[in-house]
Design a protein around this motif. Structure first.
Motif, PDB file in Angstrom:
ATOM      1  N   GLY A  18       8.682  41.189  28.828  1.00  0.00           N
ATOM      2  CA  GLY A  18       8.733  40.090  29.741  1.00  0.00           C
ATOM      3  C   GLY A  18       8.334  40.261  31.174  1.00  0.00           C
ATOM      4  O   GLY A  18       8.490  39.306  31.841  1.00  0.00           O
ATOM      5  N   GLY A 102      10.481  36.124  30.449  1.00  0.00           N
ATOM      6  CA  GLY A 102      10.501  36.630  29.087  1.00  0.00           C
ATOM      7  C   GLY A 102      11.893  36.732  28.525  1.00  0.00           C
ATOM      8  O   GLY A 102      12.743  35.869  28.733  1.00  0.00           O
ATOM      9  N   LEU A 103      12.150  37.827  27.766  1.00  0.00           N
ATOM     10  CA  LEU A 103      13.408  37.994  27.055  1.00  0.00           C
ATOM     11  C   LEU A 103      14.384  38.913  27.772  1.00  0.00           C
ATOM     12  O   LEU A 103      15.591  38.711  27.717  1.00  0.00           O
ATOM     13  CB  LEU A 103      13.142  38.551  25.641  1.00  0.00           C
ATOM     14  CG  LEU A 103      12.175  37.737  24.776  1.00  0.00           C
ATOM     15  CD1 LEU A 103      12.020  38.402  23.423  1.00  0.00           C
ATOM     16  CD2 LEU A 103      12.655  36.310  24.628  1.00  0.00           C
ATOM     17  N   THR A 123      20.531  38.731  30.480  1.00  0.00           N
ATOM     18  CA  THR A 123      19.243  38.144  30.129  1.00  0.00           C
ATOM     19  C   THR A 123      19.364  37.490  28.754  1.00  0.00           C
ATOM     20  O   THR A 123      20.351  37.715  28.042  1.00  0.00           O
ATOM     21  CB  THR A 123      18.132  39.215  30.088  1.00  0.00           C
ATOM     22  OG1 THR A 123      18.431  40.169  29.043  1.00  0.00           O
ATOM     23  CG2 THR A 123      18.012  39.937  31.430  1.00  0.00           C
ATOM     24  N   PRO A 124      18.376  36.684  28.346  1.00  0.00           N
ATOM     25  CA  PRO A 124      18.477  36.031  27.038  1.00  0.00           C
ATOM     26  C   PRO A 124      18.681  37.016  25.884  1.00  0.00           C
ATOM     27  O   PRO A 124      19.484  36.746  24.979  1.00  0.00           O
ATOM     28  CB  PRO A 124      17.131  35.299  26.922  1.00  0.00           C
ATOM     29  CG  PRO A 124      16.753  35.006  28.338  1.00  0.00           C
ATOM     30  CD  PRO A 124      17.207  36.195  29.121  1.00  0.00           C
ATOM     31  N   ALA A 125      17.973  38.156  25.889  1.00  0.00           N
ATOM     32  CA  ALA A 125      18.120  39.126  24.807  1.00  0.00           C
ATOM     33  C   ALA A 125      19.520  39.715  24.778  1.00  0.00           C
ATOM     34  O   ALA A 125      20.123  39.894  23.714  1.00  0.00           O
ATOM     35  CB  ALA A 125      17.073  40.236  24.948  1.00  0.00           C
ATOM     36  N   MET A 156       6.118  38.261  23.192  1.00  0.00           N
ATOM     37  CA  MET A 156       7.501  38.018  23.566  1.00  0.00           C
ATOM     38  C   MET A 156       7.623  37.309  24.907  1.00  0.00           C
ATOM     39  O   MET A 156       8.644  36.698  25.210  1.00  0.00           O
ATOM     40  CB  MET A 156       8.279  39.334  23.572  1.00  0.00           C
ATOM     41  CG  MET A 156       8.585  39.825  22.169  1.00  0.00           C
ATOM     42  SD  MET A 156       9.642  41.299  22.113  1.00  0.00           S
ATOM     43  CE  MET A 156       8.421  42.590  22.338  1.00  0.00           C
ATOM     44  N   ARG A 157       6.576  37.396  25.728  1.00  0.00           N
ATOM     45  CA  ARG A 157       6.561  36.617  26.960  1.00  0.00           C
ATOM     46  C   ARG A 157       6.322  35.150  26.634  1.00  0.00           C
ATOM     47  O   ARG A 157       5.897  34.805  25.537  1.00  0.00           O
ATOM     48  CB  ARG A 157       5.435  37.078  27.880  1.00  0.00           C
ATOM     49  CG  ARG A 157       5.544  38.479  28.401  1.00  0.00           C
ATOM     50  CD  ARG A 157       4.472  38.675  29.463  1.00  0.00           C
ATOM     51  NE  ARG A 157       4.131  40.071  29.615  1.00  0.00           N
ATOM     52  CZ  ARG A 157       2.901  40.548  29.511  1.00  0.00           C
ATOM     53  NH1 ARG A 157       1.890  39.744  29.242  1.00  0.00           N
ATOM     54  NH2 ARG A 157       2.672  41.826  29.676  1.00  0.00           N
ATOM     55  N   THR A 180      17.141  34.113  17.022  1.00  0.00           N
ATOM     56  CA  THR A 180      16.283  33.221  17.806  1.00  0.00           C
ATOM     57  C   THR A 180      16.751  33.237  19.256  1.00  0.00           C
ATOM     58  O   THR A 180      17.932  33.048  19.543  1.00  0.00           O
ATOM     59  CB  THR A 180      16.327  31.793  17.261  1.00  0.00           C
ATOM     60  OG1 THR A 180      15.830  31.789  15.914  1.00  0.00           O
ATOM     61  CG2 THR A 180      15.455  30.869  18.119  1.00  0.00           C
ATOM     62  N   ILE A 181      15.806  33.493  20.164  1.00  0.00           N
ATOM     63  CA  ILE A 181      16.116  33.620  21.589  1.00  0.00           C
ATOM     64  C   ILE A 181      15.258  32.637  22.376  1.00  0.00           C
ATOM     65  O   ILE A 181      14.061  32.488  22.101  1.00  0.00           O
ATOM     66  CB  ILE A 181      15.839  35.053  22.090  1.00  0.00           C
ATOM     67  CG1 ILE A 181      16.588  36.067  21.224  1.00  0.00           C
ATOM     68  CG2 ILE A 181      16.233  35.200  23.551  1.00  0.00           C
ATOM     69  CD1 ILE A 181      16.264  37.499  21.568  1.00  0.00           C
ATOM     70  N   GLU A 182      15.847  31.986  23.338  1.00  0.00           N
ATOM     71  CA  GLU A 182      15.102  31.087  24.222  1.00  0.00           C
ATOM     72  C   GLU A 182      14.659  31.868  25.456  1.00  0.00           C
ATOM     73  O   GLU A 182      15.473  32.440  26.170  1.00  0.00           O
ATOM     74  CB  GLU A 182      15.972  29.905  24.633  1.00  0.00           C
ATOM     75  CG  GLU A 182      15.218  28.818  25.364  1.00  0.00           C
ATOM     76  CD  GLU A 182      16.085  27.612  25.664  1.00  0.00           C
ATOM     77  OE1 GLU A 182      16.814  27.664  26.682  1.00  0.00           O
ATOM     78  OE2 GLU A 182      16.046  26.639  24.886  1.00  0.00           O
ATOM     79  N   ARG A 183      13.346  31.914  25.676  1.00  0.00           N
ATOM     80  CA  ARG A 183      12.816  32.631  26.834  1.00  0.00           C
ATOM     81  C   ARG A 183      13.330  32.006  28.131  1.00  0.00           C
ATOM     82  O   ARG A 183      13.668  30.832  28.172  1.00  0.00           O
ATOM     83  CB  ARG A 183      11.282  32.593  26.833  1.00  0.00           C
ATOM     84  CG  ARG A 183      10.625  33.259  25.634  1.00  0.00           C
ATOM     85  CD  ARG A 183       9.122  33.108  25.739  1.00  0.00           C
ATOM     86  NE  ARG A 183       8.384  33.720  24.644  1.00  0.00           N
ATOM     87  CZ  ARG A 183       8.027  33.090  23.536  1.00  0.00           C
ATOM     88  NH1 ARG A 183       8.364  31.808  23.376  1.00  0.00           N
ATOM     89  NH2 ARG A 183       7.336  33.719  22.610  1.00  0.00           N
TER      90      ARG A 183
END
Length: 474
Positions: A18, A102-103, A123-125, A156-157, A180-183
Protein backbone atom coordinates in the motif's frame (compact mmCIF):
# COMPACT_ATOMS: atom_id res chain seq x y z
CA UNK A 1 30.92 14.78 1.06
CA UNK A 2 29.25 11.56 2.03
CA UNK A 3 29.27 8.71 -0.42
CA UNK A 4 26.20 7.69 -2.30
CA UNK A 5 25.44 4.68 -0.09
CA UNK A 6 25.30 6.86 3.03
CA UNK A 7 23.48 9.94 1.94
CA UNK A 8 20.08 9.15 3.38
CA UNK A 9 20.78 6.28 5.76
CA UNK A 10 17.47 4.44 5.90
CA UNK A 11 16.90 0.80 6.67
CA UNK A 12 14.04 -1.66 6.42
CA UNK A 13 12.43 -5.01 5.75
CA UNK A 14 10.34 -5.44 2.68
CA UNK A 15 7.35 -3.91 1.01
CA UNK A 16 4.04 -2.83 2.37
CA UNK A 17 0.84 -3.51 0.50
CA UNK A 18 0.00 0.00 0.00
CA UNK A 19 3.15 0.47 0.11
CA UNK A 20 6.05 1.09 2.53
CA UNK A 21 9.69 0.26 2.03
CA UNK A 22 12.26 1.68 4.42
CA UNK A 23 15.75 1.68 3.04
CA UNK A 24 19.03 3.37 2.32
CA UNK A 25 18.62 6.00 -0.43
CA UNK A 26 21.44 6.77 -2.81
CA UNK A 27 21.72 10.12 -4.54
CA UNK A 28 22.95 8.64 -7.77
CA UNK A 29 23.46 5.35 -9.50
CA UNK A 30 25.53 4.78 -12.56
CA UNK A 31 28.50 7.08 -12.09
CA UNK A 32 30.88 4.19 -11.65
CA UNK A 33 31.85 2.19 -14.71
CA UNK A 34 31.35 -1.56 -14.71
CA UNK A 35 34.40 -3.64 -15.49
CA UNK A 36 34.87 -7.30 -16.27
CA UNK A 37 31.48 -7.98 -17.86
CA UNK A 38 30.87 -11.73 -18.31
CA UNK A 39 30.80 -11.88 -22.09
CA UNK A 40 29.69 -15.51 -22.42
CA UNK A 41 26.83 -15.11 -19.94
CA UNK A 42 25.70 -11.90 -21.65
CA UNK A 43 25.78 -13.72 -24.97
CA UNK A 44 23.47 -16.37 -23.48
CA UNK A 45 21.18 -13.61 -22.24
CA UNK A 46 21.10 -12.09 -25.73
CA UNK A 47 20.29 -15.50 -27.24
CA UNK A 48 17.35 -15.99 -24.87
CA UNK A 49 16.16 -12.43 -25.47
CA UNK A 50 16.30 -12.99 -29.24
CA UNK A 51 14.50 -16.33 -28.97
CA UNK A 52 11.65 -14.73 -27.04
CA UNK A 53 11.39 -11.81 -29.46
CA UNK A 54 11.27 -14.11 -32.48
CA UNK A 55 9.41 -17.19 -31.28
CA UNK A 56 7.20 -16.47 -28.29
CA UNK A 57 3.55 -17.15 -29.02
CA UNK A 58 2.67 -13.45 -28.65
CA UNK A 59 4.71 -10.30 -29.26
CA UNK A 60 6.51 -9.06 -26.14
CA UNK A 61 7.45 -5.44 -25.58
CA UNK A 62 11.20 -4.75 -25.22
CA UNK A 63 10.69 -2.67 -22.08
CA UNK A 64 8.69 -5.46 -20.46
CA UNK A 65 11.39 -8.04 -21.17
CA UNK A 66 14.20 -5.88 -19.82
CA UNK A 67 12.19 -4.88 -16.74
CA UNK A 68 11.43 -8.52 -15.94
CA UNK A 69 15.06 -9.46 -16.46
CA UNK A 70 16.18 -6.77 -14.00
CA UNK A 71 13.48 -7.78 -11.53
CA UNK A 72 14.46 -11.45 -11.68
CA UNK A 73 18.15 -10.65 -11.33
CA UNK A 74 17.51 -8.72 -8.10
CA UNK A 75 14.77 -10.85 -6.54
CA UNK A 76 16.91 -13.97 -6.78
CA UNK A 77 19.70 -12.42 -4.70
CA UNK A 78 17.87 -12.28 -1.34
CA UNK A 79 14.34 -11.54 -0.06
CA UNK A 80 14.92 -7.79 0.20
CA UNK A 81 16.60 -6.82 -3.06
CA UNK A 82 14.10 -5.75 -5.71
CA UNK A 83 13.38 -3.60 -8.75
CA UNK A 84 11.10 -0.61 -8.13
CA UNK A 85 9.28 0.72 -11.14
CA UNK A 86 8.40 4.42 -11.32
CA UNK A 87 5.16 3.99 -9.35
CA UNK A 88 6.74 1.86 -6.63
CA UNK A 89 9.68 4.25 -6.30
CA UNK A 90 7.34 7.23 -6.00
CA UNK A 91 5.29 5.41 -3.37
CA UNK A 92 8.45 4.61 -1.46
CA UNK A 93 9.44 8.25 -1.27
CA UNK A 94 5.97 9.28 -0.11
CA UNK A 95 5.51 6.43 2.35
CA UNK A 96 8.52 7.23 4.50
CA UNK A 97 6.50 10.28 5.55
CA UNK A 98 3.99 7.92 7.16
CA UNK A 99 0.98 8.20 4.83
CA UNK A 100 -0.01 5.88 1.99
CA UNK A 101 -3.00 4.16 0.50
CA UNK A 102 -3.85 0.47 0.69
CA UNK A 103 -4.18 -2.29 3.28
CA UNK A 104 -1.31 -1.67 5.70
CA UNK A 105 0.77 -4.86 5.72
CA UNK A 106 4.51 -5.38 5.52
CA UNK A 107 5.13 -8.19 3.04
CA UNK A 108 7.81 -10.17 1.28
CA UNK A 109 7.85 -12.96 -1.32
CA UNK A 110 8.36 -16.66 -0.65
CA UNK A 111 8.05 -19.54 -3.12
CA UNK A 112 5.81 -17.49 -5.35
CA UNK A 113 3.44 -16.41 -2.56
CA UNK A 114 3.19 -13.13 -0.68
CA UNK A 115 4.24 -13.64 2.93
CA UNK A 116 3.09 -11.24 5.63
CA UNK A 117 5.92 -9.93 7.79
CA UNK A 118 3.62 -7.86 9.99
CA UNK A 119 0.35 -5.97 9.76
CA UNK A 120 0.69 -2.29 10.66
CA UNK A 121 -1.32 -1.39 13.72
CA UNK A 122 -4.65 0.41 13.27
CA UNK A 123 -4.84 -0.30 9.53
CA UNK A 124 -7.50 -2.24 7.58
CA UNK A 125 -5.34 -5.41 7.46
CA UNK A 126 -4.65 -5.26 11.20
CA UNK A 127 -8.32 -4.78 12.04
CA UNK A 128 -9.28 -7.66 9.73
CA UNK A 129 -6.95 -10.01 11.62
CA UNK A 130 -4.16 -10.53 9.08
CA UNK A 131 -1.19 -11.98 10.98
CA UNK A 132 2.55 -12.24 10.73
CA UNK A 133 3.45 -15.43 8.83
CA UNK A 134 0.27 -15.55 6.73
CA UNK A 135 0.81 -16.68 3.13
CA UNK A 136 -1.41 -14.79 0.67
CA UNK A 137 -2.15 -17.21 -2.16
CA UNK A 138 -4.94 -15.38 -3.98
CA UNK A 139 -5.97 -11.75 -4.49
CA UNK A 140 -9.68 -11.67 -5.29
CA UNK A 141 -9.92 -14.47 -7.87
CA UNK A 142 -6.34 -14.14 -9.15
CA UNK A 143 -3.67 -16.60 -7.90
CA UNK A 144 -0.56 -14.88 -6.54
CA UNK A 145 1.84 -17.52 -7.85
CA UNK A 146 3.47 -16.15 -10.99
CA UNK A 147 3.20 -12.50 -9.90
CA UNK A 148 6.19 -10.40 -8.94
CA UNK A 149 6.06 -8.76 -5.52
CA UNK A 150 5.54 -5.39 -7.19
CA UNK A 151 2.59 -6.77 -9.17
CA UNK A 152 1.01 -8.22 -6.04
CA UNK A 153 1.48 -4.98 -4.13
CA UNK A 154 -0.10 -2.99 -6.97
CA UNK A 155 -3.16 -5.24 -6.83
CA UNK A 156 -3.47 -4.72 -3.10
CA UNK A 157 -3.34 -0.96 -3.53
CA UNK A 158 -6.45 0.87 -4.61
CA UNK A 159 -8.86 3.67 -3.95
CA UNK A 160 -10.10 4.03 -0.38
CA UNK A 161 -13.37 2.24 0.41
CA UNK A 162 -12.87 -0.36 -2.33
CA UNK A 163 -12.77 -4.02 -1.18
CA UNK A 164 -10.26 -6.76 -1.91
CA UNK A 165 -10.49 -10.41 -0.87
CA UNK A 166 -7.36 -12.20 0.34
CA UNK A 167 -7.13 -15.98 0.41
CA UNK A 168 -4.63 -16.87 3.11
CA UNK A 169 -2.86 -20.01 4.32
CA UNK A 170 -2.11 -19.86 8.03
CA UNK A 171 -0.13 -22.27 10.13
CA UNK A 172 -2.45 -24.25 12.38
CA UNK A 173 -5.50 -23.78 10.12
CA UNK A 174 -6.75 -26.85 8.21
CA UNK A 175 -8.13 -24.82 5.32
CA UNK A 176 -7.47 -21.50 3.59
CA UNK A 177 -8.94 -18.41 5.19
CA UNK A 178 -10.85 -15.89 3.08
CA UNK A 179 -10.70 -12.34 4.39
CA UNK A 180 -12.32 -9.36 2.68
CA UNK A 181 -10.69 -6.02 3.51
CA UNK A 182 -11.80 -2.52 2.56
CA UNK A 183 -8.87 -0.40 1.39
CA UNK A 184 -8.26 2.90 3.09
CA UNK A 185 -5.84 5.79 3.17
CA UNK A 186 -3.23 4.74 5.68
CA UNK A 187 -1.93 7.33 8.09
CA UNK A 188 0.32 5.54 10.51
CA UNK A 189 0.57 7.07 13.96
CA UNK A 190 4.22 6.46 14.67
CA UNK A 191 4.18 6.95 18.46
CA UNK A 192 1.46 6.27 21.03
CA UNK A 193 1.57 6.61 24.80
CA UNK A 194 -0.44 6.32 27.99
CA UNK A 195 0.10 6.53 31.73
CA UNK A 196 -0.44 2.98 32.96
CA UNK A 197 -0.71 4.19 36.54
CA UNK A 198 0.89 7.05 38.49
CA UNK A 199 4.65 6.82 38.04
CA UNK A 200 4.62 4.26 35.23
CA UNK A 201 4.48 5.22 31.56
CA UNK A 202 4.01 3.35 28.30
CA UNK A 203 5.30 4.42 24.88
CA UNK A 204 4.69 2.42 21.72
CA UNK A 205 6.58 2.98 18.46
CA UNK A 206 4.58 1.41 15.63
CA UNK A 207 7.01 2.37 12.85
CA UNK A 208 10.17 4.44 12.49
CA UNK A 209 9.31 7.46 10.33
CA UNK A 210 10.61 10.98 9.71
CA UNK A 211 8.70 12.43 12.67
CA UNK A 212 9.19 9.55 15.10
CA UNK A 213 11.92 11.11 17.25
CA UNK A 214 10.15 14.45 17.65
CA UNK A 215 6.86 12.62 18.33
CA UNK A 216 8.59 10.49 20.97
CA UNK A 217 9.79 13.62 22.77
CA UNK A 218 6.25 15.06 22.75
CA UNK A 219 4.75 11.86 24.15
CA UNK A 220 7.38 11.55 26.87
CA UNK A 221 6.84 15.18 27.84
CA UNK A 222 3.10 14.51 28.00
CA UNK A 223 3.65 11.51 30.28
CA UNK A 224 5.82 13.48 32.65
CA UNK A 225 3.27 16.30 32.77
CA UNK A 226 0.21 14.04 33.09
CA UNK A 227 -1.95 15.39 35.96
CA UNK A 228 -2.34 11.87 37.35
CA UNK A 229 1.42 11.74 37.80
CA UNK A 230 1.21 14.77 40.12
CA UNK A 231 4.38 16.34 38.76
CA UNK A 232 6.56 13.44 39.87
CA UNK A 233 9.33 11.78 37.90
CA UNK A 234 8.41 8.54 36.17
CA UNK A 235 9.50 5.52 38.20
CA UNK A 236 9.32 3.14 35.26
CA UNK A 237 8.75 3.17 31.50
CA UNK A 238 7.79 0.51 28.95
CA UNK A 239 9.00 1.01 25.37
CA UNK A 240 6.84 -1.23 23.17
CA UNK A 241 8.39 -2.30 19.84
CA UNK A 242 6.20 -5.36 19.26
CA UNK A 243 5.07 -5.80 15.65
CA UNK A 244 7.11 -2.74 14.64
CA UNK A 245 8.44 -3.72 11.19
CA UNK A 246 11.18 -1.07 11.20
CA UNK A 247 11.64 2.03 9.11
CA UNK A 248 14.22 4.78 8.96
CA UNK A 249 17.66 4.15 10.39
CA UNK A 250 18.21 7.71 11.59
CA UNK A 251 14.92 7.53 13.50
CA UNK A 252 16.12 4.34 15.20
CA UNK A 253 19.35 6.11 16.15
CA UNK A 254 17.34 9.05 17.51
CA UNK A 255 15.03 6.86 19.59
CA UNK A 256 18.08 5.06 21.02
CA UNK A 257 19.74 8.42 21.73
CA UNK A 258 16.72 9.46 23.79
CA UNK A 259 17.66 6.82 26.37
CA UNK A 260 21.46 6.59 26.01
CA UNK A 261 24.32 8.93 26.97
CA UNK A 262 25.54 11.28 24.24
CA UNK A 263 28.05 9.89 21.71
CA UNK A 264 27.19 6.29 22.62
CA UNK A 265 27.53 3.77 19.78
CA UNK A 266 24.07 2.69 18.58
CA UNK A 267 24.83 0.44 15.61
CA UNK A 268 27.38 -0.18 12.88
CA UNK A 269 27.18 -1.46 9.33
CA UNK A 270 29.67 -3.45 7.28
CA UNK A 271 29.69 -4.45 3.63
CA UNK A 272 32.07 -5.01 0.74
CA UNK A 273 32.63 -1.35 -0.06
CA UNK A 274 34.03 1.42 2.10
CA UNK A 275 30.68 3.19 1.72
CA UNK A 276 28.98 0.38 3.63
CA UNK A 277 31.35 0.52 6.62
CA UNK A 278 29.88 3.00 9.08
CA UNK A 279 29.26 3.62 12.79
CA UNK A 280 26.15 5.43 14.02
CA UNK A 281 26.27 7.15 17.40
CA UNK A 282 23.79 8.90 19.71
CA UNK A 283 24.55 12.33 18.31
CA UNK A 284 22.58 14.90 16.27
CA UNK A 285 24.66 14.35 13.14
CA UNK A 286 23.36 10.79 12.95
CA UNK A 287 19.66 11.37 13.69
CA UNK A 288 18.71 14.91 12.61
CA UNK A 289 18.55 14.28 8.83
CA UNK A 290 17.16 17.62 7.71
CA UNK A 291 16.09 19.03 11.06
CA UNK A 292 17.78 22.33 11.89
CA UNK A 293 17.42 21.91 15.65
CA UNK A 294 18.03 18.93 17.89
CA UNK A 295 14.59 17.64 18.85
CA UNK A 296 16.06 15.79 21.84
CA UNK A 297 16.95 19.08 23.55
CA UNK A 298 13.36 19.18 24.86
CA UNK A 299 13.54 15.62 26.23
CA UNK A 300 12.35 15.36 29.88
CA UNK A 301 15.37 15.23 32.16
CA UNK A 302 14.57 11.85 33.70
CA UNK A 303 14.28 9.96 30.41
CA UNK A 304 17.89 8.80 30.26
CA UNK A 305 17.75 7.34 33.76
CA UNK A 306 14.22 6.01 34.16
CA UNK A 307 14.04 2.19 34.62
CA UNK A 308 13.17 0.86 31.19
CA UNK A 309 11.68 -2.36 29.79
CA UNK A 310 11.61 -2.90 26.02
CA UNK A 311 8.90 -5.26 24.71
CA UNK A 312 9.65 -7.18 21.47
CA UNK A 313 8.27 -10.12 19.52
CA UNK A 314 8.78 -11.90 16.21
CA UNK A 315 7.20 -8.94 14.40
CA UNK A 316 9.87 -6.55 15.74
CA UNK A 317 12.29 -6.07 12.87
CA UNK A 318 15.09 -3.99 11.44
CA UNK A 319 15.04 -0.53 13.08
CA UNK A 320 13.23 -2.05 16.08
CA UNK A 321 16.07 -4.52 16.48
CA UNK A 322 18.64 -1.74 16.26
CA UNK A 323 17.00 0.03 19.21
CA UNK A 324 16.46 -3.13 21.26
CA UNK A 325 20.02 -4.32 20.57
CA UNK A 326 21.58 -0.98 21.49
CA UNK A 327 19.66 -0.65 24.76
CA UNK A 328 20.40 -4.28 25.61
CA UNK A 329 24.13 -4.12 24.88
CA UNK A 330 24.56 -0.94 26.93
CA UNK A 331 22.50 -2.52 29.74
CA UNK A 332 20.19 0.47 29.62
CA UNK A 333 17.03 -1.62 29.48
CA UNK A 334 15.69 -5.09 30.08
CA UNK A 335 14.46 -6.57 26.81
CA UNK A 336 11.37 -8.71 27.36
CA UNK A 337 9.12 -10.78 25.10
CA UNK A 338 10.00 -13.24 22.37
CA UNK A 339 12.84 -13.47 19.86
CA UNK A 340 12.71 -10.78 17.16
CA UNK A 341 12.47 -11.11 13.38
CA UNK A 342 16.20 -11.08 12.54
CA UNK A 343 16.33 -8.45 9.78
CA UNK A 344 19.97 -7.46 10.03
CA UNK A 345 20.73 -6.31 6.50
CA UNK A 346 20.89 -2.85 4.96
CA UNK A 347 19.20 -2.07 1.64
CA UNK A 348 20.28 0.83 -0.53
CA UNK A 349 17.91 2.43 -3.03
CA UNK A 350 19.73 3.37 -6.21
CA UNK A 351 17.67 5.63 -8.49
CA UNK A 352 17.86 4.92 -12.21
CA UNK A 353 17.60 7.36 -15.07
CA UNK A 354 14.00 6.42 -15.99
CA UNK A 355 12.49 7.40 -12.59
CA UNK A 356 12.69 3.81 -11.41
CA UNK A 357 15.16 2.41 -8.90
CA UNK A 358 16.72 -0.75 -7.56
CA UNK A 359 16.72 -1.82 -3.93
CA UNK A 360 19.99 -3.62 -3.25
CA UNK A 361 21.26 -5.28 -0.09
CA UNK A 362 24.63 -3.64 0.57
CA UNK A 363 25.58 -4.38 4.18
CA UNK A 364 24.78 -6.08 7.46
CA UNK A 365 24.25 -4.13 10.64
CA UNK A 366 25.52 -4.96 14.12
CA UNK A 367 24.73 -4.15 17.73
CA UNK A 368 27.24 -2.07 19.75
CA UNK A 369 28.88 -5.28 21.02
CA UNK A 370 29.37 -6.49 17.44
CA UNK A 371 26.52 -9.00 17.33
CA UNK A 372 24.96 -9.64 13.94
CA UNK A 373 21.16 -9.81 14.16
CA UNK A 374 20.80 -11.24 10.65
CA UNK A 375 18.65 -14.39 10.57
CA UNK A 376 18.81 -14.60 14.37
CA UNK A 377 17.25 -11.52 15.90
CA UNK A 378 17.45 -10.15 19.42
CA UNK A 379 17.06 -12.77 22.13
CA UNK A 380 15.21 -11.15 25.06
CA UNK A 381 16.78 -10.93 28.51
CA UNK A 382 13.48 -12.21 29.87
CA UNK A 383 11.45 -14.51 27.60
CA UNK A 384 7.71 -13.97 28.04
CA UNK A 385 5.19 -15.50 25.64
CA UNK A 386 2.06 -13.65 24.54
CA UNK A 387 -0.20 -15.52 26.94
CA UNK A 388 0.14 -17.04 30.39
CA UNK A 389 -0.20 -20.57 28.97
CA UNK A 390 2.55 -19.98 26.40
CA UNK A 391 0.34 -19.75 23.32
CA UNK A 392 1.19 -17.26 20.59
CA UNK A 393 -1.39 -15.40 18.50
CA UNK A 394 1.17 -14.83 15.75
CA UNK A 395 2.99 -17.61 13.90
CA UNK A 396 6.73 -17.45 14.56
CA UNK A 397 7.75 -16.18 11.14
CA UNK A 398 11.21 -14.65 10.97
CA UNK A 399 13.98 -13.71 8.56
CA UNK A 400 15.42 -17.23 8.76
CA UNK A 401 12.20 -18.56 7.21
CA UNK A 402 12.64 -16.51 4.04
CA UNK A 403 14.22 -18.24 1.08
CA UNK A 404 17.66 -16.94 0.03
CA UNK A 405 18.08 -14.99 3.27
CA UNK A 406 21.60 -13.85 4.11
CA UNK A 407 23.40 -15.99 6.65
CA UNK A 408 24.53 -14.61 9.99
CA UNK A 409 28.26 -13.97 9.53
CA UNK A 410 28.98 -13.81 13.27
CA UNK A 411 26.92 -16.67 14.65
CA UNK A 412 26.92 -19.84 12.60
CA UNK A 413 24.47 -21.39 15.05
CA UNK A 414 21.71 -19.03 13.88
CA UNK A 415 18.74 -21.22 12.92
CA UNK A 416 18.17 -22.10 9.27
CA UNK A 417 14.41 -22.31 9.76
CA UNK A 418 12.11 -21.44 12.63
CA UNK A 419 8.67 -22.39 11.37
CA UNK A 420 6.74 -24.91 9.38
CA UNK A 421 5.82 -23.49 6.04
CA UNK A 422 2.37 -24.95 5.35
CA UNK A 423 2.57 -23.71 1.79
CA UNK A 424 0.01 -26.01 0.21
CA UNK A 425 -3.69 -25.26 0.56
CA UNK A 426 -5.80 -27.96 2.18
CA UNK A 427 -7.99 -29.95 -0.19
CA UNK A 428 -11.42 -28.62 -0.88
CA UNK A 429 -14.44 -30.41 0.52
CA UNK A 430 -16.82 -30.68 3.46
CA UNK A 431 -15.88 -31.72 6.95
CA UNK A 432 -17.73 -34.27 9.03
CA UNK A 433 -20.09 -31.67 10.34
CA UNK A 434 -21.22 -30.71 6.84
CA UNK A 435 -19.46 -27.34 6.81
CA UNK A 436 -19.32 -25.32 3.62
CA UNK A 437 -16.50 -25.75 1.14
CA UNK A 438 -13.31 -23.86 1.91
CA UNK A 439 -13.48 -20.21 0.97
CA UNK A 440 -17.27 -20.03 1.12
CA UNK A 441 -17.26 -17.79 4.18
CA UNK A 442 -15.41 -14.60 4.95
CA UNK A 443 -13.49 -14.98 8.20
CA UNK A 444 -12.71 -12.12 10.58
CA UNK A 445 -10.21 -12.34 13.42
CA UNK A 446 -9.80 -10.17 16.47
CA UNK A 447 -6.31 -8.61 16.50
CA UNK A 448 -4.14 -8.47 19.58
CA UNK A 449 -4.75 -5.32 21.61
CA UNK A 450 -1.46 -4.02 22.92
CA UNK A 451 -1.62 -2.05 26.19
CA UNK A 452 -5.05 -3.49 26.98
CA UNK A 453 -6.02 -5.23 30.23
CA UNK A 454 -5.47 -8.59 28.50
CA UNK A 455 -1.90 -7.74 27.42
CA UNK A 456 0.00 -10.42 29.34
CA UNK A 457 3.49 -9.31 28.27
CA UNK A 458 2.82 -5.73 29.38
CA UNK A 459 1.62 -7.00 32.76
CA UNK A 460 4.92 -8.84 33.20
CA UNK A 461 6.85 -5.71 32.20
CA UNK A 462 4.97 -3.76 34.87
CA UNK A 463 5.69 -6.47 37.45
CA UNK A 464 9.39 -6.21 36.65
CA UNK A 465 9.39 -2.40 36.92
CA UNK A 466 7.62 -2.52 40.28
CA UNK A 467 10.03 -5.17 41.56
CA UNK A 468 12.82 -2.91 40.35
CA UNK A 469 11.45 -0.14 42.59
CA UNK A 470 11.47 -2.42 45.64
CA UNK A 471 15.06 -3.54 44.99
CA UNK A 472 16.24 0.06 44.55
CA UNK A 473 14.81 1.27 47.85
CA UNK A 474 17.54 2.03 50.40
Amino acid sequence: MRSKLQKFGLIGIGMVAGVLVSLNFSANAGKETVSGLPVEELRSFADVYNAIKQGYVEPVDDKKLITHAISGMLSNLDPHSAYLDADAFKDLQVNTQGEFGGLGIEVGMEDGFVKVVAPIEDTPAWRAGVKSGDLIVKLDETPVRGMTLNDAVKRMRGKPKTPITLTIIRKGESKPLVITIERDKIKVQSVKSKLLEPGFGYVRVTQFQEETVSDLVKHLDKLYKDPENKGEELRGLVLDLRNDPGGLLHSAVGVSAAFLPAKTLVTSTDGRTEDAKRKYIAAPEDYLRGYKQDMLKDLPAGTRNVPLVVLVNSGSASASEIVAGALQDHKRAVVMGTQTFGKGSVQTVLPLSNNSAIKLTTARYYTPNGRSIQAKGIVPDVVVEETANGEAHNPLMREADLDRHLENDKDKSAPAKTTDKSKTPAKSGKDKGGAKDEGDETTQFKPIEFASKSDYQLKQAMNLLKAWQIIRKP
